[in-house]
Design a protein around this motif. Structure first.
Motif, PDB file in Angstrom:
ATOM      1  N   ALA D 136      86.724  37.318  -3.083  1.00 53.60           N
ATOM      2  CA  ALA D 136      87.970  36.550  -3.036  1.00 53.60           C
ATOM      3  C   ALA D 136      89.067  37.301  -3.778  1.00 53.60           C
ATOM      4  O   ALA D 136      88.812  38.254  -4.520  1.00 53.60           O
ATOM      5  CB  ALA D 136      87.779  35.177  -3.672  1.00 53.60           C
ATOM      6  N   VAL D 137      90.287  36.871  -3.535  1.00 53.74           N
ATOM      7  CA  VAL D 137      91.446  37.358  -4.296  1.00 53.74           C
ATOM      8  C   VAL D 137      92.110  36.139  -4.914  1.00 53.74           C
ATOM      9  O   VAL D 137      92.226  35.092  -4.267  1.00 53.74           O
ATOM     10  CB  VAL D 137      92.440  38.104  -3.382  1.00 53.74           C
ATOM     11  N   SER D 138      92.508  36.266  -6.164  1.00 53.88           N
ATOM     12  CA  SER D 138      93.165  35.148  -6.846  1.00 53.88           C
ATOM     13  C   SER D 138      94.494  35.605  -7.447  1.00 53.88           C
ATOM     14  O   SER D 138      94.553  36.639  -8.114  1.00 53.88           O
ATOM     15  CB  SER D 138      92.256  34.604  -7.956  1.00 53.88           C
ATOM     16  N   ILE D 139      95.528  34.848  -7.187  1.00 50.66           N
ATOM     17  CA  ILE D 139      96.822  35.117  -7.817  1.00 50.66           C
ATOM     18  C   ILE D 139      97.257  33.882  -8.596  1.00 50.66           C
ATOM     19  O   ILE D 139      96.806  32.770  -8.320  1.00 50.66           O
ATOM     20  CB  ILE D 139      97.917  35.484  -6.784  1.00 50.66           C
ATOM     21  N   THR D 140      98.110  34.081  -9.572  1.00 47.10           N
ATOM     22  CA  THR D 140      98.637  32.972 -10.356  1.00 47.10           C
ATOM     23  C   THR D 140     100.105  32.818 -10.016  1.00 47.10           C
ATOM     24  O   THR D 140     100.853  33.805 -10.005  1.00 47.10           O
ATOM     25  CB  THR D 140      98.486  33.250 -11.863  1.00 47.10           C
ATOM     26  N   GLN D 141     100.503  31.580  -9.737  1.00 45.53           N
ATOM     27  CA  GLN D 141     101.880  31.335  -9.337  1.00 45.53           C
ATOM     28  C   GLN D 141     102.380  30.060  -9.990  1.00 45.53           C
ATOM     29  O   GLN D 141     101.858  28.993  -9.695  1.00 45.53           O
ATOM     30  CB  GLN D 141     101.955  31.205  -7.795  1.00 45.53           C
ATOM     31  N   ALA D 142     103.344  30.061 -10.895  1.00 46.13           N
ATOM     32  CA  ALA D 142     103.964  31.195 -11.525  1.00 46.13           C
ATOM     33  C   ALA D 142     102.949  31.947 -12.376  1.00 46.13           C
ATOM     34  O   ALA D 142     101.976  31.364 -12.838  1.00 46.13           O
ATOM     35  CB  ALA D 142     105.104  30.700 -12.416  1.00 46.13           C
ATOM     36  N   MET D 170      95.068  30.515  -5.151  1.00 46.44           N
ATOM     37  CA  MET D 170      96.254  30.510  -6.004  1.00 46.44           C
ATOM     38  C   MET D 170      96.021  29.581  -7.193  1.00 46.44           C
ATOM     39  O   MET D 170      95.736  28.398  -7.012  1.00 46.44           O
ATOM     40  CB  MET D 170      97.473  30.028  -5.208  1.00 46.44           C
ATOM     41  N   ASP D 171      96.125  30.145  -8.387  1.00 47.48           N
ATOM     42  CA  ASP D 171      96.074  29.345  -9.607  1.00 47.48           C
ATOM     43  C   ASP D 171      97.470  28.784  -9.828  1.00 47.48           C
ATOM     44  O   ASP D 171      98.378  29.503 -10.252  1.00 47.48           O
ATOM     45  CB  ASP D 171      95.625  30.227 -10.784  1.00 47.48           C
ATOM     46  N   GLY D 172      97.628  27.509  -9.541  1.00 47.30           N
ATOM     47  CA  GLY D 172      98.927  26.867  -9.641  1.00 47.30           C
ATOM     48  C   GLY D 172      99.045  25.977 -10.865  1.00 47.30           C
ATOM     49  O   GLY D 172      99.554  24.858 -10.759  1.00 47.30           O
ATOM     50  N   ALA D 173      98.620  26.480 -11.993  1.00 47.76           N
ATOM     51  CA  ALA D 173      98.784  25.695 -13.221  1.00 47.76           C
ATOM     52  C   ALA D 173     100.259  25.362 -13.418  1.00 47.76           C
ATOM     53  O   ALA D 173     100.607  24.310 -13.952  1.00 47.76           O
ATOM     54  CB  ALA D 173      98.246  26.485 -14.416  1.00 47.76           C
ATOM     55  N   ARG D 174     101.122  26.272 -12.992  1.00 52.57           N
ATOM     56  CA  ARG D 174     102.580  26.038 -13.040  1.00 52.57           C
ATOM     57  C   ARG D 174     103.155  26.133 -11.621  1.00 52.57           C
ATOM     58  O   ARG D 174     104.184  26.774 -11.386  1.00 52.57           O
ATOM     59  CB  ARG D 174     103.234  27.044 -13.998  1.00 52.57           C
ATOM     60  N   PHE D 175     102.466  25.475 -10.718  1.00 52.80           N
ATOM     61  CA  PHE D 175     102.837  25.496  -9.309  1.00 52.80           C
ATOM     62  C   PHE D 175     104.252  24.960  -9.092  1.00 52.80           C
ATOM     63  O   PHE D 175     105.079  25.557  -8.385  1.00 52.80           O
ATOM     64  CB  PHE D 175     101.814  24.661  -8.528  1.00 52.80           C
ATOM     65  N   ALA D 176     104.533  23.839  -9.703  1.00 55.60           N
ATOM     66  CA  ALA D 176     105.843  23.214  -9.510  1.00 55.60           C
ATOM     67  C   ALA D 176     106.963  24.094 -10.050  1.00 55.60           C
ATOM     68  O   ALA D 176     108.041  24.199  -9.449  1.00 55.60           O
ATOM     69  CB  ALA D 176     105.883  21.840 -10.184  1.00 55.60           C
ATOM     70  N   VAL D 195      97.433  31.261   1.774  1.00 59.13           N
ATOM     71  CA  VAL D 195      96.633  30.769   0.653  1.00 59.13           C
ATOM     72  C   VAL D 195      95.584  29.800   1.196  1.00 59.13           C
ATOM     73  O   VAL D 195      95.906  28.916   1.989  1.00 59.13           O
ATOM     74  CB  VAL D 195      97.525  30.068  -0.398  1.00 59.13           C
ATOM     75  N   ASP D 196      94.331  29.968   0.781  1.00 61.22           N
ATOM     76  CA  ASP D 196      93.247  29.131   1.280  1.00 61.22           C
ATOM     77  C   ASP D 196      92.894  28.001   0.327  1.00 61.22           C
ATOM     78  O   ASP D 196      92.526  26.921   0.748  1.00 61.22           O
ATOM     79  CB  ASP D 196      91.994  29.985   1.519  1.00 61.22           C
ATOM     80  N   ILE D 197      92.991  28.295  -0.954  1.00 56.78           N
ATOM     81  CA  ILE D 197      92.591  27.311  -1.968  1.00 56.78           C
ATOM     82  C   ILE D 197      93.640  27.334  -3.074  1.00 56.78           C
ATOM     83  O   ILE D 197      94.041  28.410  -3.535  1.00 56.78           O
ATOM     84  CB  ILE D 197      91.217  27.656  -2.579  1.00 56.78           C
ATOM     85  N   LEU D 198      94.016  26.148  -3.504  1.00 59.02           N
ATOM     86  CA  LEU D 198      95.059  26.036  -4.526  1.00 59.02           C
ATOM     87  C   LEU D 198      94.564  25.193  -5.694  1.00 59.02           C
ATOM     88  O   LEU D 198      94.048  24.094  -5.496  1.00 59.02           O
ATOM     89  CB  LEU D 198      96.296  25.354  -3.921  1.00 59.02           C
ATOM     90  N   SER D 199      94.722  25.720  -6.895  1.00 58.60           N
ATOM     91  CA  SER D 199      94.575  24.899  -8.093  1.00 58.60           C
ATOM     92  C   SER D 199      95.940  24.297  -8.365  1.00 58.60           C
ATOM     93  O   SER D 199      96.870  25.011  -8.759  1.00 58.60           O
ATOM     94  CB  SER D 199      94.125  25.761  -9.283  1.00 58.60           C
ATOM     95  N   PHE D 200      96.045  23.006  -8.149  1.00 62.72           N
ATOM     96  CA  PHE D 200      97.319  22.301  -8.229  1.00 62.72           C
ATOM     97  C   PHE D 200      97.397  21.617  -9.590  1.00 62.72           C
ATOM     98  O   PHE D 200      96.712  20.618  -9.836  1.00 62.72           O
ATOM     99  CB  PHE D 200      97.396  21.286  -7.085  1.00 62.72           C
ATOM    100  N   GLY D 201      98.217  22.161 -10.466  1.00 60.45           N
ATOM    101  CA  GLY D 201      98.257  21.637 -11.821  1.00 60.45           C
ATOM    102  C   GLY D 201      99.318  20.578 -12.038  1.00 60.45           C
ATOM    103  O   GLY D 201     100.462  20.753 -11.605  1.00 60.45           O
ATOM    104  N   GLY D 202      98.964  19.522 -12.720  1.00 61.74           N
ATOM    105  CA  GLY D 202      99.922  18.502 -13.112  1.00 61.74           C
ATOM    106  C   GLY D 202     100.061  18.406 -14.625  1.00 61.74           C
ATOM    107  O   GLY D 202     101.094  17.981 -15.144  1.00 61.74           O
ATOM    108  N   THR D 203      99.040  18.841 -15.331  1.00 57.21           N
ATOM    109  CA  THR D 203      98.981  18.623 -16.780  1.00 57.21           C
ATOM    110  C   THR D 203     100.126  19.297 -17.517  1.00 57.21           C
ATOM    111  O   THR D 203     100.735  18.702 -18.414  1.00 57.21           O
ATOM    112  CB  THR D 203      97.634  19.131 -17.333  1.00 57.21           C
TER     113      THR D 203
END
Lengths: 349, 349, 349, 349
Positions: D136-142, D170-176, D195-203
């Motif tokens: 897999a490939v993982s990117i962080t956004q932001a 996509m690691d979306g800890a700061r997606f918004a 992007v196939d899988i997204l970590s959608f962060g709200g915290t």
């Protein structure tokens, strides 16, 4: 008089000699040598179809990798409660398959009862996220109790497994002994019955270290090259496992060795059936015999140099042995001689 | 002309014959035979102290179990970025040690630079729960680049490890070659330097499958019987590994075989130093030689029947090879003959 | 009329309000805030000694991490066959503890029988490398069957565990309900009985997500910061778990809530004991009640808006329910009202 | 003046109030409540297509489960060497994915360089059993460095991943914050880019604990219910996570909060660009700002009550800070006020 286990025997001279002959010269490593390929083809012949074969070092590895290849998250493999994978492998299947569990099933003398299997599987309905998911069924052939599933009995287990889409694994640590006992072909006892993955054991039947994982469905084998390497079971000088199998499978040696071990066990069974001091604990047909005898007789036998293990009385047959009696396991092998056997029978018979 | 790897060789005749002789008769299984015990004692002698020895099947297993024995949750093992455990074991160390990681460290020609190691370890202060915890340091002796740590260099790595209380593991897949290169004793190159756990390799130096895990601190070995069994590395007919080691370690055979391999490599190095077409890529001292040669020359050598691998140019030595050149690895072994070597030099020299 | 589970309830207003009040302002993350520390101290008070507390997100996490903290290679944790960790956590304990297994033990109504435990442990003698090693004992208090171990019964289990040096874990998902049922102090029901590790549940008793892992022996907690982080149970805004516990543990709220739930269950038990259509399946004393009723009655109750689960008849009590009857589980909580309960009794009583 | 991290903030009042309002009443557990379903539908709307959503408790869990869902034996996930999963999760991804490894890739300011990615992946050809397999490939956004991949840059990474058939996480800890910075839609920044899988962060953006795993390909999500439960991330009172997301996603609150945080960061960036004592370390565009300042100035700021972390100078920008200077990270959030920001700028500006 060694009846402790078939793995107390050494290596059959034909196999050992082949190993010695293979010692010379160079060959490409990690299972890519000509000999590796030749033996892989031999497996195709024996099973009368294309199979995927992976050599590994131990039966524990073969079984654990088999289950790892069909593992699911929170998965369960259904096996008999006396199955080797359940009782004797220090949790290796769970380690290889990331915490997957074995679910023990009942059945007479180490053979899974299909009805009990169906009931066990039914406890894990699809979508039951708290319980985990049914992943596979594993049987041992010949079983840990010296018994052998008939072809019809394998069919019955297969039917239950298939009704839930579960792959069927066969632990064949004593595969040749089962074949010899049934008079079946390798194909008849495996993929023609619906077996998907086979742990094909050579070590207990005359090799010194030769185990193979045989896949009848290429799809199940897809990750195996990596699963095997990751678990340290890819041997650099793999050709030496190949050499053992080469001799083992040539001219039916493997079946002759198994037939010999079984014949020795037959002679033992017969002797016990005539004995006044010991008795067969239950009917067996491969190269393991279970006998009940007075404890003092076991002591006598040991004093005379015999070696074998006592065995826990199965929980479902509590009255098998009397208070001064002991249940013992007696294992024959390719190396068991008639003289040795008769000496044992002279003591315990 | 096989120079692909020392694991392309077979088994030395003395070892192979001993294996053949051990094939007869019965012996108790799973490492409890008299021969297993005898060889365990032999390890004590070789290392001039009591050690705990565990036979395993592959170098991957030895290394992975070594790291598993000192694993921590979120743990990191520091190793050179060219270490075999880092580049060539399909992630086995991480699998055996539950997701523990390897942290690559720089240093010239596959030897860890102590300052770089100290800097790397410093990134993982105690209590740094987000980063994980420093768990161990691992070095390879001889290294993957044919170089050898001097005793002083091992001391320097040890000092850094000790300053954080980290155990030191040595991957000795080519342990004998390193010993022969240094002229040191096994004790001097291991526990007298502070090595805690050793992967003691026999396979690459004339055995067909004999690897051992040697613990100099009994405490680290406490869980190993279970770790080994759980990971399918306990061999039922363990006596056959013992038999190989028995011959290997007798009368210094192992050191003679290594000395031969090294001498062949010396001859190769010397030939390359005089060559007009090829050159030593860097200074090596064990049985691996790295050479730079024109691509066409490699083709010529292959056409003449030579076999060896090309090798990626190390990132920290980008100008090692010119645009039409190739870096290659040439490995000698106990089985390499002078004739074969000279034939190779006749082509590439 | 919701009796499906205590986790169908929401959050108690006092706790919810405290959470809301904590929403403002900044605080250091990952369990290092002042509030985190204050609540950790509160745990010391409650248990009348220093303890190590780790907040986690789910009961599954608390239990699995507890077992991981005392895991061994090839290890086994002994628990009742009806234990939540055994039946309802999708194999999480095996995953967290690297393939470690749970060994089911019998005993009446979900309480481990000490003799059965002793027999089970005896099957895993020290050094039995094939079987694996005994690692821990786990009990659930209150149990999955609504029963509660008396202090003497905990002592009896503890004695067996201690005789083999095994740590004792208590799954306290309904810890407060058990305390309330016994009238014991937290100290009396845990470390004074020999409990080493406690899963302290708040979620089922009025929190929305507040679970804690409590270690009475600092040594067992040593790796926990890393085990917790590695398994994704370290919450950045941990202060919100702390806020829940702060309210929960203040002025005995937690015990009042549990006492209420238990009182509701008492009322239900009493109603069932007087009922002509339903009956208590067995004696319970915490906030879970098990009843046997005609299937048609369950349908009637559902038609009237009641919600609860039917339950498999325990294998060791096969005649518990007649052919047209069903065993059901009825769970009360802090949120159960007398009116709601009486409405249910009006239907099934 | 809290600029340590966006997770030092609490919970936004609208979200906190919604949580409080949800505290009442009963609801079915484990993610099956009406509110859970409603919020799942909301995710479909936001992403303009059907997605599979799984609520989890931490970003570590979201990322680790994402990688576990596409794990392979001996698998590697390629990520930037500064990726949170690589540096800050205590090896959780390796633990969840059974020893799978992360392979660090270079690129300016925490953004993967597509050429470097292609080179890294090329080191792991199909069938390279010793090296392991690209998974897999993982990117962080932001990104962890406050930068944001442009849509074209995501495309470029995607192209490389796709050329080897690798899924893109996509690691979306700061997606918004990334969305707000780009002015893109959720669909445009994810599945429309491949992007196939997204970590959608709200915290980090105003929830107290609300993370989601979003699958754009149902096939990848197949095992997730079991993977999630097995790793203790299935919350019984899941509706409280749903409640947070319900408020968070309603009327664009989440984007407003992110826009506010970004605007505060813009003001900070601008202040730094005009400052005589500090400077922007590199160009950032989300809610993380990196500044270089004299060490004494950092001390001054702390003395005045400011809180933020110093940061290691990136190895590829060694001359970023002078000998008496320090690199610091300043994080704004929904809770950052203009007053607070200007106070900080008053000191360091």
């Amino acid at each position: 008089m060694y009846f402790s286990s078939d793995n107390w025997a050494g290596a059959h001279p034909v196999i050992s000699r082949r190993l010695h002959e293979a010692a010379d010269g160079f060959a490409s490593a990690y299972g890519t040598s000509d000999l590796d390929r030749k033996v892989a083809d031999r497996f195709n012949e024996i099973f009368e179809r294309e199979v995927e074969v992976f050599f590994v070092g131990t039966g524990t590895a073969a079984n654990s990798l088999a289950l790892a290849s069909v593992a699911k998250a929170g998965g369960l493999t259904f096996c008999h409660h006396e199955a080797h994978i359940h009782t004797d492998e220090c949790g290796a299947p769970g380690f290889f398959a990331h915490g997957s569990r074995l679910y023990p099933v009942a059945g007479s003398n180490a053979r899974i009862d299909p009805a009990a299997l169906a009931a066990a599987i039914a406890r894990f309905p699809d979508g039951g996220v708290h319980f985990g998911q049914a992943a596979a069924v594993s049987i041992t052939q010949a079983t840990e109790f010296g018994t052998v599933y008939s072809l019809a009995e394998i069919d019955a287990v297969k039917e239950v497994a298939r009704s839930r889409g579960l792959p069927l694994h066969m632990d064949g640590a004593r595969f040749a002994n089962a074949l010899a006992a049934l008079g079946a072909t390798p194909a008849e006892m495996t993929w023609k019955r619906g077996v998907d993955i086979l742990s094909f054991g050579g070590t207990k039947n005359g090799c010194w270290m030769a185990e193979a994982l045989v896949f009848f469905d290429r799809e199940h084998a897809r990750e195996m090259p990596y699963l095997r390497k990751r678990s340290a079971q890819l041997f650099s000088k793999s050709r030496f496992i190949a050499a053992q199998f080469d001799a083992y499978l040539e001219d039916g040696l493997w079946l002759q060795l198994a037939a010999h071990a079984n014949a020795m066990a037959d002679r033992l069974r017969e002797g016990l059936s005539r004995s006044t001091r010991s008795r067969n604990a239950w009917e067996t047909s491969a190269n393991e015999v279970f006998a009940v005898m007075p404890k003092v007789l076991m002591d006598e036998a040991f004093a005379a140099g015999a070696r074998f293990y006592d065995w826990p009385v199965p929980a479902d047959q509590p009255s098998l042995a009397g208070p001064d009696e002991v249940l013992v396991r007696l294992v024959t092998s390719y190396a068991t001689s008639t003289a040795e056997l008769d000496a044992l029978l002279g003591i315990i018979g």
